[in-house]
Design an enzyme around this catalytic site. Structure first.
Site, PDB file in Angstrom:
ATOM      1  N   ASP A 127       0.812  -1.216   0.000  1.00  0.00           N
ATOM      2  CA  ASP A 127       0.000   0.000   0.000  1.00  0.00           C
ATOM      3  C   ASP A 127       0.847   1.268   0.000  1.00  0.00           C
ATOM      4  O   ASP A 127       0.361   2.327   0.343  1.00  0.00           O
ATOM      5  CB  ASP A 127      -0.970   0.000   1.203  1.00  0.00           C
ATOM      6  CG  ASP A 127      -0.228  -0.070   2.522  1.00  0.00           C
ATOM      7  OD1 ASP A 127       1.018   0.005   2.515  1.00  0.00           O
ATOM      8  OD2 ASP A 127      -0.888  -0.192   3.566  1.00  0.00           O
ATOM      9  N   ASN A 128       2.114   1.152  -0.398  1.00  0.00           N
ATOM     10  CA  ASN A 128       2.927   2.368  -0.415  1.00  0.00           C
ATOM     11  C   ASN A 128       4.065   2.246  -1.422  1.00  0.00           C
ATOM     12  O   ASN A 128       4.478   1.143  -1.800  1.00  0.00           O
ATOM     13  CB  ASN A 128       3.467   2.663   0.985  1.00  0.00           C
ATOM     14  CG  ASN A 128       4.412   1.574   1.458  1.00  0.00           C
ATOM     15  OD1 ASN A 128       5.597   1.605   1.168  1.00  0.00           O
ATOM     16  ND2 ASN A 128       3.881   0.586   2.175  1.00  0.00           N
ATOM     17  N   PHE A 129       4.531   3.418  -1.872  1.00  0.00           N
ATOM     18  CA  PHE A 129       5.547   3.428  -2.924  1.00  0.00           C
ATOM     19  C   PHE A 129       6.909   2.976  -2.446  1.00  0.00           C
ATOM     20  O   PHE A 129       7.701   2.448  -3.229  1.00  0.00           O
ATOM     21  CB  PHE A 129       5.614   4.799  -3.604  1.00  0.00           C
ATOM     22  CG  PHE A 129       5.111   4.708  -5.000  1.00  0.00           C
ATOM     23  CD1 PHE A 129       3.747   4.667  -5.247  1.00  0.00           C
ATOM     24  CD2 PHE A 129       5.975   4.569  -6.068  1.00  0.00           C
ATOM     25  CE1 PHE A 129       3.267   4.512  -6.527  1.00  0.00           C
ATOM     26  CE2 PHE A 129       5.512   4.414  -7.355  1.00  0.00           C
ATOM     27  CZ  PHE A 129       4.151   4.386  -7.587  1.00  0.00           C
ATOM     28  N   CYS A 168      11.056  -0.697 -15.988  1.00  0.00           N
ATOM     29  CA  CYS A 168      10.826  -1.030 -14.581  1.00  0.00           C
ATOM     30  C   CYS A 168      10.047   0.121 -13.931  1.00  0.00           C
ATOM     31  O   CYS A 168       9.782   1.144 -14.558  1.00  0.00           O
ATOM     32  CB  CYS A 168      12.140  -1.330 -13.856  1.00  0.00           C
ATOM     33  SG  CYS A 168      13.039   0.126 -13.283  1.00  0.00           S
ATOM     34  N   CYS A 184      -5.921   5.343   1.311  1.00  0.00           N
ATOM     35  CA  CYS A 184      -7.252   5.019   1.815  1.00  0.00           C
ATOM     36  C   CYS A 184      -7.501   5.706   3.166  1.00  0.00           C
ATOM     37  O   CYS A 184      -8.624   5.785   3.639  1.00  0.00           O
ATOM     38  CB  CYS A 184      -7.458   3.516   1.888  1.00  0.00           C
ATOM     39  SG  CYS A 184      -6.183   2.645   2.747  1.00  0.00           S
TER      40      CYS A 184
HETATM   41 ZN   LIG Z   1      14.196   1.058 -14.995  1.00  0.00          ZN
END
Ligand SMILES: [Zn+2]
Length: 338
Positions: A127-129, A168, A184
């Site tokens: 739920d997070n980067f 990527c 959320c």
């Molecule tokens: Zn890349």
């Protein structure tokens, strides 16, 4: 011997067939996160007969999860079962052909390689980067495919990363995209948006497990299921990318303390400074002098003042009642130790 009847409708689907079904039963997928996305993915993969599933999650089941986290019920929330355990139990009832392993751990740079090594695909249900950049690092390092998925409100995004051939995550988002701080916590989420993202992610995972990489959608897909707006972009690999170009794994190689807020909750997670194994029974006896203590075989819940600490055997704790890491850290130090 494969139970053909169980998978008959899927075997009729030509891209799978009987050979594909055999292949799926010998396949291994790992899901990071057992929230809304993770439970939807796991449900579909287990029913499809993907033979080995590992589910990793740091959290326990609460009532507010039931609106969208499809493998849990009210009893799981009452018992406060760890999500990875509750999910694994439910999946085992759904399909006993599948070996399901529930791992109650917080995914971080110290354990992620061990958690994903030996699997053929990783499904993102974090739920997070920060967690996603970490997963992207390990995926590129180990040449392991992963499938990004993120959902906020009615808006879902997904992309499939095949290291060495596709862009990527860091090629597309050198830094976290706008809006990722709306979580959320602040804007909510509806379950059909989760289902949409999970459906695409699972389909992509099946293609990878079946060796049909040429059929992957090859895009960054974003869909708002409420306004019916679909965006599709075809990201290119960035030759200057810090991860898949320069192979600098900043998230994987990082050092320093980790404590994080938790999505949708007035809580902070605390990791012990050094890894330890707690004796929960001994701790329970000690803490009962200070407040109310409840426990099950996987964790202990300690209520004191305005705080509620959920403590796991590895020393990790989720401190509810504050957003401030310093406050959480001091409550933890007072009752559990430095
Ligand atoms: Zn890349």
């Amino acid at each position: 011997m494969m139970n053909r009847e169980k998978y008959s409708r899927q075997i009729l689907f030509p891209p799978i067939g009987a050979d594909g079904q055999e292949k799926l039963l010998e396949s291994k997928a790992v899901i990071l996160g057992c929230g809304a996305l993770g439970t939807a993915q796991a449900n579909a993969l287990a029913r499809a007969g993907v033979g080995t599933l590992r589910m990793v999650d740091r959290d326990f089941v609460e009532e507010s999860n039931l609106q969208r986290q499809i493998l849990y019920d009210e009893a799981d929330a009452r018992e406060r079962l760890p999500k990875a355990i509750a999910a694994a139990r439910k999946l085992q009832q759904i399909n006993s052909d599948v070996q399901v392993e529930g791992v109650v751990e917080d995914v971080d740079n110290r354990n992620i390689e061990k958690l994903v090594a030996g699997f053929q695909v990783v499904l993102d249900a974090t739920d997070n980067f920060e967690a996603r950049y970490l997963l992207n690092d390990v995926s590129v390092k180990l040449a392991l495919p992963w499938i990004y998925g993120a959902v906020v409100a009615s808006y879902a995004t997904t992309m499939t990363i095949l290291p060495g051939s596709t862009a990527c995550l860091a090629c597309v988002f050198p830094s976290p995209p706008e809006g990722t701080y709306d979580t959320c916590d602040t804007v909510g989420v509806i379950s059909p948006a989760v289902s949409w993202a999970a459906a695409i992610q699972v389909t992509e995972a099946l293609k990878i497990l079946l060796g049909r990489q040429q059929e992957l959608h090859g895009a960054m897909l974003a869909y708002d299921i409420w306004t019916n707006q679909l965006q599709e972009v075809r990201p290119r690999r960035d030759p200057q990318c810090r991860v898949c170009g320069a192979r600098e794994f900043a998230y994987l190689n990082r050092t320093g303390p980790i404590h994080t807020g938790l999505c949708g909750r007035d809580s902070v997670q605390i990791h012990p400074a050094t890894s330890r194994q707690l004796d929960l029974a001994e701790l329970k006896t000690r803490l009962e002098k200070f407040g109310r203590v409840r426990s099950n075989e996987f964790l202990l819940i300690f209520s004191v003042d305005a705080y509620e600490l959920t403590i796991f055997p590895d020393g990790r704790a989720i401190v509810k009642g504050t957003h401030d890491p310093a406050v959480a850290r001091s409550v933890y130090a007072k009752y559990i130790g430095a």
